[in-house]
Design a protein around this motif. Structure first.
Motif, PDB file in Angstrom:
ATOM      1  N   VAL A   1     -11.308  -7.228 -13.502  1.00 41.10           N
ATOM      2  CA  VAL A   1     -11.042  -6.140 -14.453  1.00 41.10           C
ATOM      3  C   VAL A   1      -9.549  -5.802 -14.458  1.00 41.10           C
ATOM      4  N   LEU A   2      -8.942  -5.756 -13.262  1.00 42.50           N
ATOM      5  CA  LEU A   2      -7.515  -5.445 -13.187  1.00 42.50           C
ATOM      6  C   LEU A   2      -6.692  -6.530 -13.885  1.00 42.50           C
ATOM      7  N   GLU A   3      -7.033  -7.788 -13.654  1.00 42.46           N
ATOM      8  CA  GLU A   3      -6.317  -8.877 -14.320  1.00 42.46           C
ATOM      9  C   GLU A   3      -6.449  -8.763 -15.834  1.00 42.46           C
ATOM     10  N   SER A   4      -7.637  -8.365 -16.297  1.00 39.79           N
ATOM     11  CA  SER A   4      -7.866  -8.195 -17.736  1.00 39.79           C
ATOM     12  C   SER A   4      -7.015  -7.058 -18.293  1.00 39.79           C
ATOM     13  N   GLU A   5      -6.908  -5.954 -17.533  1.00 40.67           N
ATOM     14  CA  GLU A   5      -6.137  -4.798 -18.007  1.00 40.67           C
ATOM     15  C   GLU A   5      -4.628  -5.070 -17.972  1.00 40.67           C
ATOM     16  N   LEU A   6      -4.191  -5.891 -17.029  1.00 36.93           N
ATOM     17  CA  LEU A   6      -2.787  -6.296 -17.034  1.00 36.93           C
ATOM     18  C   LEU A   6      -2.493  -7.143 -18.268  1.00 36.93           C
ATOM     19  N   ALA A   7      -3.400  -8.058 -18.577  1.00 42.43           N
ATOM     20  CA  ALA A   7      -3.221  -8.939 -19.736  1.00 42.43           C
ATOM     21  C   ALA A   7      -3.278  -8.182 -21.054  1.00 42.43           C
ATOM     22  N   SER A   8      -4.026  -7.076 -21.077  1.00 38.68           N
ATOM     23  CA  SER A   8      -4.149  -6.291 -22.316  1.00 38.68           C
ATOM     24  C   SER A   8      -3.059  -5.238 -22.449  1.00 38.68           C
ATOM     25  N   GLY A   9      -2.320  -4.979 -21.351  1.00 37.86           N
ATOM     26  CA  GLY A   9      -1.278  -3.962 -21.379  1.00 37.86           C
ATOM     27  C   GLY A   9      -1.762  -2.580 -20.998  1.00 37.86           C
ATOM     28  N   ALA A  10      -3.027  -2.468 -20.523  1.00 32.71           N
ATOM     29  CA  ALA A  10      -3.585  -1.157 -20.165  1.00 32.71           C
ATOM     30  C   ALA A  10      -2.998  -0.616 -18.867  1.00 32.71           C
ATOM     31  N   VAL A  11      -2.387  -1.480 -18.052  1.00 31.87           N
ATOM     32  CA  VAL A  11      -1.747  -1.056 -16.807  1.00 31.87           C
ATOM     33  C   VAL A  11      -0.240  -1.168 -16.973  1.00 31.87           C
ATOM     34  N   SER A  12       0.470  -0.081 -16.668  1.00 30.65           N
ATOM     35  CA  SER A  12       1.917  -0.056 -16.867  1.00 30.65           C
ATOM     36  C   SER A  12       2.694  -0.586 -15.665  1.00 30.65           C
ATOM     37  N   MET A  13       2.212  -0.292 -14.451  1.00 30.62           N
ATOM     38  CA  MET A  13       2.897  -0.749 -13.241  1.00 30.62           C
ATOM     39  C   MET A  13       1.869  -1.365 -12.302  1.00 30.62           C
ATOM     40  N   VAL A  14       2.230  -2.495 -11.692  1.00 32.30           N
ATOM     41  CA  VAL A  14       1.371  -3.076 -10.670  1.00 32.30           C
ATOM     42  C   VAL A  14       2.226  -3.418  -9.458  1.00 32.30           C
ATOM     43  N   VAL A  15       1.769  -2.955  -8.288  1.00 34.42           N
ATOM     44  CA  VAL A  15       2.442  -3.226  -7.024  1.00 34.42           C
ATOM     45  C   VAL A  15       1.602  -4.241  -6.263  1.00 34.42           C
TER      46      VAL A  15
ATOM     47  N   ARG B   1       0.839  -1.203   0.000  1.00 32.71           N
ATOM     48  CA  ARG B   1       0.000   0.000   0.000  1.00 32.71           C
ATOM     49  C   ARG B   1       0.876   1.256   0.000  1.00 32.71           C
ATOM     50  N   GLN B   2       1.903   1.264   0.829  1.00 29.17           N
ATOM     51  CA  GLN B   2       2.789   2.427   0.895  1.00 29.17           C
ATOM     52  C   GLN B   2       3.486   2.679  -0.444  1.00 29.17           C
ATOM     53  N   GLN B   3       4.031   1.616  -1.053  1.00 28.90           N
ATOM     54  CA  GLN B   3       4.733   1.793  -2.324  1.00 28.90           C
ATOM     55  C   GLN B   3       3.768   2.197  -3.437  1.00 28.90           C
ATOM     56  N   TYR B   4       2.586   1.618  -3.425  1.00 34.31           N
ATOM     57  CA  TYR B   4       1.577   1.986  -4.430  1.00 34.31           C
ATOM     58  C   TYR B   4       1.209   3.459  -4.296  1.00 34.31           C
ATOM     59  N   ASP B   5       0.982   3.917  -3.066  1.00 34.18           N
ATOM     60  CA  ASP B   5       0.616   5.330  -2.854  1.00 34.18           C
ATOM     61  C   ASP B   5       1.684   6.255  -3.425  1.00 34.18           C
ATOM     62  N   VAL B   6       2.963   5.896  -3.208  1.00 31.92           N
ATOM     63  CA  VAL B   6       4.073   6.719  -3.701  1.00 31.92           C
ATOM     64  C   VAL B   6       4.107   6.727  -5.228  1.00 31.92           C
ATOM     65  N   LEU B   7       4.068   5.538  -5.842  1.00 29.65           N
ATOM     66  CA  LEU B   7       4.166   5.442  -7.307  1.00 29.65           C
ATOM     67  C   LEU B   7       2.963   6.076  -7.993  1.00 29.65           C
ATOM     68  N   GLU B   8       1.785   5.868  -7.421  1.00 25.90           N
ATOM     69  CA  GLU B   8       0.570   6.441  -8.026  1.00 25.90           C
ATOM     70  C   GLU B   8       0.617   7.972  -7.969  1.00 25.90           C
ATOM     71  N   LYS B   9       1.109   8.502  -6.855  1.00 26.63           N
ATOM     72  CA  LYS B   9       1.217   9.956  -6.699  1.00 26.63           C
ATOM     73  C   LYS B   9       2.222  10.544  -7.686  1.00 26.63           C
ATOM     74  N   TRP B  10       3.326   9.847  -7.902  1.00 27.07           N
ATOM     75  CA  TRP B  10       4.372  10.356  -8.793  1.00 27.07           C
ATOM     76  C   TRP B  10       3.998  10.257 -10.268  1.00 27.07           C
ATOM     77  N   PHE B  11       3.411   9.113 -10.659  1.00 27.66           N
ATOM     78  CA  PHE B  11       3.356   8.815 -12.090  1.00 27.66           C
ATOM     79  C   PHE B  11       1.984   8.890 -12.757  1.00 27.66           C
ATOM     80  N   SER B  12       0.893   8.749 -11.990  1.00 30.66           N
ATOM     81  CA  SER B  12      -0.416   8.799 -12.656  1.00 30.66           C
ATOM     82  C   SER B  12      -0.664  10.170 -13.276  1.00 30.66           C
ATOM     83  N   ARG B  13      -0.086  11.220 -12.652  1.00 33.18           N
ATOM     84  CA  ARG B  13      -0.237  12.571 -13.224  1.00 33.18           C
ATOM     85  C   ARG B  13       0.535  12.724 -14.534  1.00 33.18           C
ATOM     86  N   LEU B  14       1.464  11.777 -14.773  1.00 34.18           N
ATOM     87  CA  LEU B  14       2.252  11.821 -16.009  1.00 34.18           C
ATOM     88  C   LEU B  14       1.698  10.865 -17.062  1.00 34.18           C
ATOM     89  N   GLY B  15       0.468  10.365 -16.799  1.00 36.56           N
ATOM     90  CA  GLY B  15      -0.183   9.504 -17.779  1.00 36.56           C
ATOM     91  C   GLY B  15       0.198   8.047 -17.698  1.00 36.56           C
TER      92      GLY B  15
END
Length: 686
Positions: free
Chosen positions: A356-370, A320-334
């Motif tokens: 839905v998340l598993e589907s988006e990982l398989a399709s490449g719609a998610v760039s980073m997953v923690v 949760r901590q690492q996700y909060d950091v990465l999401e804050k840094w990079f989601s604003r950059l698309g």
């Protein structure tokens, strides 16, 4: 009879003895052959009575007389047999705690007696000596007898007899090393070494044998690491390349300036990711050194060119901590960032269903997953997995780390492992030869001031008085215990009992929390979140808080029964406090009076450098207790000491030269077989 035969094939080993030997991990005759003596009883000194020094093991030649047996006055079931041993120089009393000696002993005949001279009321005596008729071939007197580790029900004489039977089959062994290498390094053959180990003629024999067997272990691990490295370089990995201009602009993605060592580590990682074979890099650095920023920017560079990153951590809270950091840094950059654990699934700050998340990982719609170990699930698939980041890598088995790399499909993704527990250099070269290393010594947030001190149990009331003042003033504290529940087998303060005592008796007016590793995930996470938010002022815990808990306001770490923790673990716990930059305290409670234990804790208290502590801890505990065989992939070594730098360097050099001359090890088939066997234990099948 073969060396691979069950140990029960040897004379004198029945079902009962077979079960007892299994407790010592002796199941085959080969196991017995490689069973290491823990020491030796030296009866090589044949002396006269007047020259036999107190405390020494000696052999004597003379006669025994006046043998008589009586019952002990204190224990009616105990019989004591006494006699007098005499030679031309004098006499000495002898005692056996047995009634059967008298009937068997040849009184007034010449015998050899072997035992240790002890003092009783300032007078010399020999207790329970071994004896042999002087006319027979001597098996004890004049010999160096091995002392084997035992388990209840087995005796030294049994182990010695069975080891002697095993030695008779030593000719079946194949020599793993070439005669050329043996000659060059002046090493005995394996058969000679094992004979010298179990039946040495002198202490020099023991040293030569142990040196040869230690060399075998070291060169085997070096060869395995180098073979693994060569094999991985034949695998195909995505070449993740960004332009020089994009590299220079990477730092703008994070809200701070990287320090010099972070930049150097990031360059090494990005250079590796451009190669056509998978990166295998370990990034080590203390808590607060800025490893996360390096890993995050590597993941960001991967996302910029269309590759996905899997970021795995050991605990729900850390995820949760690492996700909060990465999401804050990079989601604003698309860049889309997701969280996947047993309890939560999110994407870009919003809840999302697992399917839905598993589907988006398989399709490449998610760039980073923690996530946590949930990411190992076979349902979690990726379209273009280019980078795997493993945080606190020693918390995962080597098989698990390879398993996530298999999620890359046709490509093997790059692997960046991270640890705040530095791997000692001596251990890295033998156990982690296939890993490149980046090290960050410099603290990203400046030097933390944590005063560390040993505290005796008699000072507890004063410590708790001062603790009350500080938590009421707004600070927070950890109290860490080595065990969960009280036990009659272990003398140590237990977390459950300590929590009850503190919450009910000492701090009834202060919010005291409790967490331990066997709690349900929801309960554990709630306890940690309450502490992180400040609702809990004192957290009583086990070592579950060693990683994954970042509480800026925590300034006090109290460690109960500190002697039960390794130095690296103590340092990790100490790293939980002082994260605000203000002065903090780490108090080590110990009731031990063992000077070796106390010196070890004093060394920890005065040493702040994790790398120095790591080397010292390795020297004290050995590699088997460092990360364990599951994490390193290789079983522990029985003969080799990593502190023998000369032998270790010889093994490393020999392994490299051998592979350069014979990459397939075709000229040393037995050594090749052993390397392949070791690699099976350290890796998953392709």
């Amino acid at each position: 009879m073969e060396l691979a035969s069950p140990v029960k094939a040897l004379p004198g080993i029945g079902p009962s003895a077979e079960r007892l030997l299994a407790k010592l991990n002796i199941r085959s005759i080969r196991d017995l052959l490689f069973f290491v003596p823990s020491g030796y009883e030296d009866f090589t000194k044949l002396v006269t009575v007047d020259r036999a020094p107190a405390g020494a093991s000696v052999s004597l030649y003379g006669r025994v007389s006046n043998i008589a047996t009586r019952k002990s006055k204190r224990n009616s079931r105990l019989y004591i047999t006494e006699g007098i041993f005499q030679d031309s120089s004098g006499a000495v009393p002898i005692i056996w705690f047995s009634r059967f000696v008298r009937a068997r002993f040849p009184q007034n005949e010449m015998v050899t007696l072997s035992g240790r001279i002890t003092l009783q009321h300032s007078k010399r005596q020999i207790v329970n000596p071994l004896w042999e008729p002087a006319s027979d071939k001597l098996f004890v007197a004049g010999q160096l007898l091995p002392l084997y580790p035992l388990t209840a029900g087995l005796s030294q004489w049994q182990l010695r007899r069975w080891a002697k039977s095993a030695i008779e089959l030593v000719e079946q062994l194949e020599e793993p090393l070439s005669s050329l290498l043996l000659k060059k390094l002046k090493l005995p053959t394996l058969k000679q070494a094992l004979r010298m180990l179990h039946q040495p003629r002198s202490s020099a024999d023991v040293e030569v044998a142990q040196n040869r067997l230690a060399f075998d272990e070291l060169i085997l691990r070096c060869l395995a690491g180098l073979t693994l490295l060569a094999k991985r370089r034949q695998e195909q990995a995505p070449q993740i390349t960004i332009s020089k201009k994009e590299r220079e602009g990477l730092e703008k993605a994070v809200p701070f300036v990287l320090h010099k060592e972070q930049r150097e580590a990031l360059k090494e990682v990005l250079d590796d990711m451009e190669k056509p074979y998978p990166m295998q890099r370990l990034l080590q650095g203390e808590v607060g050194s800025g490893k996360t920023a390096v890993a995050a920017l590597a993941a960001f560079s991967s996302a910029k060119v269309g590759w996905q990153t899997l970021y795995i951590v050991p605990t729900e809270l850390l995820a949760r901590q690492q996700y909060d950091v990465l999401e804050k840094w990079f989601s604003r950059l698309g860049v889309s960032v997701a969280l996947l654990t047993a309890k939560r699934t999110e994407k870009n700050g919003k809840s999302i269903s697992r399917s839905v998340l598993e589907s988006e990982l398989a399709s490449g719609a998610v760039s980073m997953v923690v996530g946590t170990q949930s990411l190992f699930n076979t349902r979690v698939r990726f379209k273009k997995l280019g980078l795997v980041i493993v945080d606190e890598q020693h918390r995962f088995g080597v098989q698990q780390r390879f398993l996530v790399q298999r999620k890359g499909g046709a490509f093997t993704p790059h692997l960046l492992s991270m640890t705040a527990t530095p791997i000692p250099r001596t251990m890295r070269l033998v156990y982690y030869a296939d890993l490149a290393l980046s090290t960050i010594h410099e603290a990203a947030l400046g030097t933390r001031k944590v005063l560390t001190a040993l505290v005796r149990p008699s000072e507890r009331i004063e410590v708790e008085r001062r603790l009350r003042k500080r938590v009421i003033a707004g600070e927070q504290a950890y109290i860490v215990c080595p065990v969960v529940n009280p036990s009659s087998q272990i003398e140590a303060r237990a977390a459950s009992a300590e929590y009850q005592r503190l919450a009910q008796q000492v701090f009834p007016d202060v919010s005291v929390g409790y967490v331990q590793g066997k709690m349900k995930d929801g309960e554990k996470e709630n306890a940690l979140l309450r502490f992180r938010s400040g609702k809990t002022r004192i957290l009583v815990a086990t070592s579950v808080v060693e990683v994954g808990v970042d509480v800026t306001n925590a300034s006090i770490m109290i460690i109960e029964s500190a002697e039960r923790f390794g130095l690296a673990q103590l340092h990790q716990l100490r790293g939980r406090v002082g994260r605000s930059g203000k002065d903090a305290y780490c108090l080590l409670f110990t009731g031990s009076t063992d000077e070796v234990v106390l010196e070890r804790l004093r060394f920890f208290a005065k040493t702040k450098n994790a790398f120095v502590l790591a080397e010292h801890d390795l020297a004290l505990r050995g590699p088997g207790d460092w990360f364990g065989t599951e994490q390193s992939g290789f079983p522990d070594m029985r003969f080799a000491s990593l502190q023998n730098e000369e032998l270790r360097e010889t093994a490393e050099r020999s392994a490299a030269e051998l592979l350069e001359q014979d990459p397939e090890l075709s000229q040393v088939p037995e050594l090749r077989r052993q390397v392949q066997e070791l690699l099976k234990k350290a890796t998953l099948p392709s």
